[in-house]
Design a protein around this motif. Structure first.
Motif, PDB file in Angstrom:
ATOM      1  N   ASP A  61      19.762   1.814  60.494  1.00 45.79           N
ATOM      2  CA  ASP A  61      19.404   1.904  59.074  1.00 45.79           C
ATOM      3  C   ASP A  61      18.005   1.350  58.802  1.00 45.79           C
ATOM      4  O   ASP A  61      17.367   0.765  59.674  1.00 45.79           O
ATOM      5  N   GLY A  62      17.544   1.562  57.582  1.00 51.93           N
ATOM      6  CA  GLY A  62      16.191   1.182  57.202  1.00 51.93           C
ATOM      7  C   GLY A  62      15.884  -0.293  57.397  1.00 51.93           C
ATOM      8  O   GLY A  62      14.794  -0.662  57.826  1.00 51.93           O
ATOM      9  N   ILE A  63      16.866  -1.156  57.103  1.00 52.68           N
ATOM     10  CA  ILE A  63      16.671  -2.605  57.258  1.00 52.68           C
ATOM     11  C   ILE A  63      16.412  -2.946  58.726  1.00 52.68           C
ATOM     12  O   ILE A  63      15.505  -3.699  59.051  1.00 52.68           O
ATOM     13  N   GLU A  64      17.210  -2.358  59.602  1.00 51.22           N
ATOM     14  CA  GLU A  64      17.064  -2.593  61.034  1.00 51.22           C
ATOM     15  C   GLU A  64      15.692  -2.103  61.530  1.00 51.22           C
ATOM     16  O   GLU A  64      15.011  -2.796  62.277  1.00 51.22           O
ATOM     17  N   ILE A  65      15.313  -0.910  61.083  1.00 48.91           N
ATOM     18  CA  ILE A  65      14.016  -0.346  61.473  1.00 48.91           C
ATOM     19  C   ILE A  65      12.886  -1.246  60.958  1.00 48.91           C
ATOM     20  O   ILE A  65      11.941  -1.553  61.690  1.00 48.91           O
ATOM     21  N   LEU A  66      13.024  -1.700  59.705  1.00 50.79           N
ATOM     22  CA  LEU A  66      12.025  -2.589  59.106  1.00 50.79           C
ATOM     23  C   LEU A  66      11.850  -3.855  59.950  1.00 50.79           C
ATOM     24  O   LEU A  66      10.727  -4.282  60.223  1.00 50.79           O
ATOM     25  N   LYS A  67      12.967  -4.455  60.366  1.00 51.89           N
ATOM     26  CA  LYS A  67      12.902  -5.678  61.193  1.00 51.89           C
ATOM     27  C   LYS A  67      12.117  -5.406  62.471  1.00 51.89           C
ATOM     28  O   LYS A  67      11.271  -6.206  62.869  1.00 51.89           O
ATOM     29  N   HIS A  68      12.404  -4.276  63.110  1.00 56.87           N
ATOM     30  CA  HIS A  68      11.705  -3.918  64.356  1.00 56.87           C
ATOM     31  C   HIS A  68      10.215  -3.681  64.114  1.00 56.87           C
ATOM     32  O   HIS A  68       9.382  -4.108  64.906  1.00 56.87           O
ATOM     33  N   ILE A  69       9.895  -2.982  63.030  1.00 58.25           N
ATOM     34  CA  ILE A  69       8.484  -2.708  62.712  1.00 58.25           C
ATOM     35  C   ILE A  69       7.732  -4.024  62.558  1.00 58.25           C
ATOM     36  O   ILE A  69       6.651  -4.211  63.117  1.00 58.25           O
ATOM     37  N   LYS A  70       8.307  -4.955  61.799  1.00 59.48           N
ATOM     38  CA  LYS A  70       7.648  -6.236  61.534  1.00 59.48           C
ATOM     39  C   LYS A  70       7.534  -7.084  62.804  1.00 59.48           C
ATOM     40  O   LYS A  70       6.617  -7.876  62.939  1.00 59.48           O
ATOM     41  N   LYS A  71       8.476  -6.896  63.749  1.00 60.54           N
ATOM     42  CA  LYS A  71       8.404  -7.591  65.027  1.00 60.54           C
ATOM     43  C   LYS A  71       7.229  -7.047  65.849  1.00 60.54           C
ATOM     44  O   LYS A  71       6.517  -7.785  66.500  1.00 60.54           O
ATOM     45  N   ILE A  72       7.044  -5.725  65.789  1.00 60.98           N
ATOM     46  CA  ILE A  72       5.964  -5.078  66.540  1.00 60.98           C
ATOM     47  C   ILE A  72       4.614  -5.465  65.937  1.00 60.98           C
ATOM     48  O   ILE A  72       3.684  -5.832  66.651  1.00 60.98           O
ATOM     49  N   ASN A  73       4.509  -5.375  64.600  1.00 58.61           N
ATOM     50  CA  ASN A  73       3.252  -5.713  63.933  1.00 58.61           C
ATOM     51  C   ASN A  73       3.547  -6.090  62.485  1.00 58.61           C
ATOM     52  O   ASN A  73       3.831  -5.243  61.663  1.00 58.61           O
ATOM     53  N   LYS A  74       3.468  -7.399  62.194  1.00 62.17           N
ATOM     54  CA  LYS A  74       3.833  -7.873  60.845  1.00 62.17           C
ATOM     55  C   LYS A  74       2.871  -7.392  59.766  1.00 62.17           C
ATOM     56  O   LYS A  74       3.178  -7.465  58.582  1.00 62.17           O
ATOM     57  N   ASP A  75       1.695  -6.887  60.147  1.00 64.34           N
ATOM     58  CA  ASP A  75       0.711  -6.434  59.157  1.00 64.34           C
ATOM     59  C   ASP A  75       0.930  -5.012  58.664  1.00 64.34           C
ATOM     60  O   ASP A  75       0.269  -4.579  57.723  1.00 64.34           O
ATOM     61  N   ILE A  76       1.827  -4.276  59.311  1.00 60.48           N
ATOM     62  CA  ILE A  76       2.096  -2.906  58.855  1.00 60.48           C
ATOM     63  C   ILE A  76       2.788  -2.972  57.501  1.00 60.48           C
ATOM     64  O   ILE A  76       3.781  -3.671  57.333  1.00 60.48           O
TER      65      ILE A  76
END
Length: 121
Positions: A61-76
């Protein structure tokens, strides 16, 4: 100045194409993904400036994807989209770093404005 990159993540083909075309015309380099796995591959490879992310995606889900995105690059920057009034999920998404959210059906001009605001700051 390099072109800003936007990733559109939505399992609905019609919404992906609409945003892809509208934002492409605005001069952004746009990518699209129908699921979380593909979205995260694009985030790692292309490092987009902004992700437009649907809250309800089969699998991850979107929350899970969001967590991963922020782990990869918090500035996105991340704009969440939801078809439902899930305020608790929106609140959680905001706490996790989502900039703003839109409820579907959204006004395309409002979304374009939000995108350009996110990419200026």
């Amino acid at each position: 100045m390099r072109e800003k990159k936007i990733l559109i993540v939505d399992d609905q083909y019609g919404i992906r194409i609409l945003l892809f075309e509208v934002l492409g015309k605005e001069g952004y380099t746009t990518f699209q993904a129908a699921n979380g796995k593909k979205a995260l591959e694009i985030v790692e490879k292309e490092s987009p400036d902004l992700v437009i992310l649907d809250m309800k995606i089969p699998g991850m889900d979107g929350i899970e994807i969001l967590k991963h995105i922020k782990k990869i690059n918090k500035d996105i920057k991340v704009i969440m989209m939801t078809a439902y009034g899930e305020l608790d999920m929106i609140k959680e998404a905001t706490q996790l770093g989502a900039s703003t959210h839109f409820t579907k059906p959204f006004d395309i001009d409002e979304l374009r404005l939000a995108v350009s605001k996110q990419l200026v700051s």
